[in-house]
Write an enzyme that holds these catalytic residues in place. Structure first.
Site, PDB file in Angstrom:
ATOM      1  N   ASP A   1      45.077  59.537  53.769  1.00 16.60           N
ATOM      2  CA  ASP A   1      44.850  60.543  54.808  1.00 16.60           C
ATOM      3  C   ASP A   1      46.110  60.648  55.643  1.00 16.60           C
ATOM      4  O   ASP A   1      46.890  59.696  55.739  1.00 16.60           O
ATOM      5  CB  ASP A   1      43.675  60.164  55.714  1.00 16.60           C
ATOM      6  CG  ASP A   1      44.105  59.180  56.791  1.00 16.60           C
ATOM      7  OD1 ASP A   1      44.278  59.600  57.956  1.00 16.60           O
ATOM      8  OD2 ASP A   1      44.290  57.989  56.485  1.00 16.60           O
TER       9      ASP A   1
ATOM     10  N   HIS B   1      47.040  76.547  53.453  1.00 18.77           N
ATOM     11  CA  HIS B   1      47.947  76.364  52.318  1.00 18.77           C
ATOM     12  C   HIS B   1      48.346  74.902  52.157  1.00 18.77           C
ATOM     13  O   HIS B   1      48.288  74.358  51.037  1.00 18.77           O
ATOM     14  CB  HIS B   1      49.210  77.212  52.485  1.00 18.77           C
ATOM     15  CG  HIS B   1      50.286  76.845  51.510  1.00 18.77           C
ATOM     16  ND1 HIS B   1      50.293  77.301  50.201  1.00 18.77           N
ATOM     17  CD2 HIS B   1      51.366  76.024  51.634  1.00 18.77           C
ATOM     18  CE1 HIS B   1      51.343  76.785  49.569  1.00 18.77           C
ATOM     19  NE2 HIS B   1      52.014  76.008  50.422  1.00 18.77           N
TER      20      HIS B   1
ATOM     21  N   CYS C   1      46.396  79.052  45.891  1.00 19.41           N
ATOM     22  CA  CYS C   1      45.501  78.907  47.041  1.00 19.41           C
ATOM     23  C   CYS C   1      45.118  80.289  47.584  1.00 19.41           C
ATOM     24  O   CYS C   1      45.756  81.287  47.258  1.00 19.41           O
ATOM     25  CB  CYS C   1      46.159  78.054  48.137  1.00 19.41           C
ATOM     26  SG  CYS C   1      47.384  78.931  49.147  1.00 19.41           S
TER      27      CYS C   1
ATOM     28  N   CYS D   1      51.552  78.414  43.344  1.00 16.72           N
ATOM     29  CA  CYS D   1      50.314  78.032  44.029  1.00 16.72           C
ATOM     30  C   CYS D   1      49.262  79.125  43.899  1.00 16.72           C
ATOM     31  O   CYS D   1      49.573  80.319  43.997  1.00 16.72           O
ATOM     32  CB  CYS D   1      50.608  77.757  45.501  1.00 16.72           C
ATOM     33  SG  CYS D   1      49.159  77.271  46.476  1.00 16.72           S
TER      34      CYS D   1
ATOM     35  N   ASP E   1      37.140  56.823  61.107  1.00 21.96           N
ATOM     36  CA  ASP E   1      37.917  55.656  61.488  1.00 21.96           C
ATOM     37  C   ASP E   1      37.188  54.948  62.627  1.00 21.96           C
ATOM     38  O   ASP E   1      36.167  55.421  63.115  1.00 21.96           O
ATOM     39  CB  ASP E   1      39.347  56.036  61.866  1.00 21.96           C
ATOM     40  CG  ASP E   1      39.419  56.962  63.073  1.00 21.96           C
ATOM     41  OD1 ASP E   1      38.399  57.110  63.770  1.00 21.96           O
ATOM     42  OD2 ASP E   1      40.490  57.537  63.314  1.00 21.96           O
TER      43      ASP E   1
ATOM     44  N   CYS F   1      48.219  82.078  49.154  1.00 26.51           N
ATOM     45  CA  CYS F   1      49.251  82.544  48.220  1.00 26.51           C
ATOM     46  C   CYS F   1      48.754  83.679  47.333  1.00 26.51           C
ATOM     47  O   CYS F   1      49.547  84.499  46.862  1.00 26.51           O
ATOM     48  CB  CYS F   1      49.752  81.376  47.368  1.00 26.51           C
ATOM     49  SG  CYS F   1      50.786  80.203  48.274  1.00 26.51           S
TER      50      CYS F   1
END
Length: 376
Positions: free
Chosen positions: A271, A340, A311, A309, A89, A314
């Site tokens: 974002d 997560h 991930c 999930c 940014d 998990c």
């Protein structure tokens, strides 16, 4: 650099290319403000959780370690060992967030550093120089984000000045990219639409900045005090005037529902610090809604955070263990929670892309737009 592969209504399935890779859109960019994700995630972790684009903050990296330091080391990619695309940014949001410590003129903005109070001047040329030193793939234009509600007169003067600043940004970055020792000569500039919540200002500003034919355009100045309905309305107002063949970025937004609804309105890039920030306080996202990991009902819960999930968290840890870590205030709680939540956001946009690929985004939207924001 951007091609629209498929559409469903105004929703777009696209592909964006830059010096450090190709990005499948819609995409959520993971926010690493100071070159790191808050919550102790490394660049290697970002790769594990499916991150496509990392976003860093120009203002903060200018303060420390200093953009000249990053340049000497070889740029932000080398500095944080992240090989994928990076968006930086411009520092413009600090014009908004440091309202009590600033003075705005046509030349630029004088800040008082939030670290030690020393004076900093930043204008379009300075912002582009800092971002050139960082070597990101996408450099955002230097703008002013106006607080909502704002007076019409101030919003008008601000977005007119932002339009003039954009011309200076374009000229400056072209000069910096042409330098023989440019960190990333392929760095591109994206413009930012402003105008508060005034429809005519938003449309005028978008038409003006579109004339510069930049590689991408963002809608800024939303999610700063206005209602969700107003935010959606402004997107609806601006989107018809955004160039069709360029990526569209909604800055600083938002919840899973916000992302789904904004995709439906033609947005490609997102974002937000919210998923990581929420995770650090125990609020985790699942495909059935959000849960508070500090709740006592999870004390003996041996299930993963989300049974749907896959991930890394998990696959290995239970709710009971996460609950214990948060209650004990262990640092690992934040790390696993952030991992997560960011995985969830990356998977959310992946599933949005898949639904667009198969022509069933409207069904996905109907099922998940409200569900994902509810609290369990």
């Amino acid at each position: 650099m951007f091609k629209c592969i498929k559409t469903e209504g105004r929703a777009r399935r696209g592909e964006f290319s830059c010096p450090h890779g190709t990005v499948q859109t819609p995409v959520f960019m993971n926010v690493g403000t100071q070159g790191a994700i808050k919550g102790a995630l490394s660049a290697e972790d970002l790769e594990r959780i499916g991150t496509q684009v990392e976003l860093s903050n120009t203002y903060h990296l200018h303060l420390r370690p200093g953009d000249e330091v990053v340049r000497e080391i070889g740029g932000l990619h080398k500095f944080m060992t992240w090989d994928g695309p990076i968006l930086t940014d411009s520092g413009g949001f600090q014009v908004f967030s440091l309202a009590g410590l600033r003075k705005i003129k046509e030349e630029g903005v004088t800040f008082a550093s939030h670290l030690d109070g020393h004076k900093i001047f930043m204008g379009p040329e300075e912002s582009m120089r800092i971002q050139s030193n960082l070597g990101s793939d996408i450099a955002m234009a230097f703008d002013e984000c106006v607080e909502n509600p704002a007076t019409y007169a101030y919003a008008k003067a601000s977005c007119e000045r932002t339009a003039r600043w954009l011309v200076r940004c374009k000229d400056a970055l072209a000069r910096y990219n042409a330098e023989p020792d440019a960190v990333n000569p392929g760095q591109q500039l994206w413009g930012i639409n402003q105008g508060a919540t005034f429809e005519d200002l938003r449309v005028w500003h978008m038409q003006e900045i579109a004339k510069l034919d930049l590689p991408g355009y963002a809608i800024g100045g939303l999610a700063v005090g206005e209602s969700t309905e107003t935010m959606y309305h402004i997107i609806d107002v601006v989107e018809p005037y955004m160039p069709v063949g360029k990526p569209r970025y909604l800055m600083g937004v938002g919840t899973p529902s916000n992302i789904i609804e904004a995709v439906a309105r033609g947005i490609d890039f997102f974002d937000c610090v919210m998923p990581a920030r929420n995770a650090r306080h125990g609020r985790l996202f699942t495909w059935s809604g959000a849960i508070n990991m500090k709740n006592a009902k999870y004390t003996r819960d041996e299930r993963p955070i989300d049974p749907e999930c896959d991930c890394p968290v998990c696959r290995r840890f239970s709710r009971a263990y996460l609950h214990h870590l948060f209650k004990a205030e262990e640092m690992l709680a934040m790390r696993l929670g952030v991992m997560h939540n960011l995985y969830f956001y990356n998977k959310l946009t992946e599933r949005i892309r898949e639904s667009l690929d198969h022509g069933c985004f409207s069904d996905f939207r109907a099922e998940y737009a409200q569900k994902l924001d509810q609290k369990i």
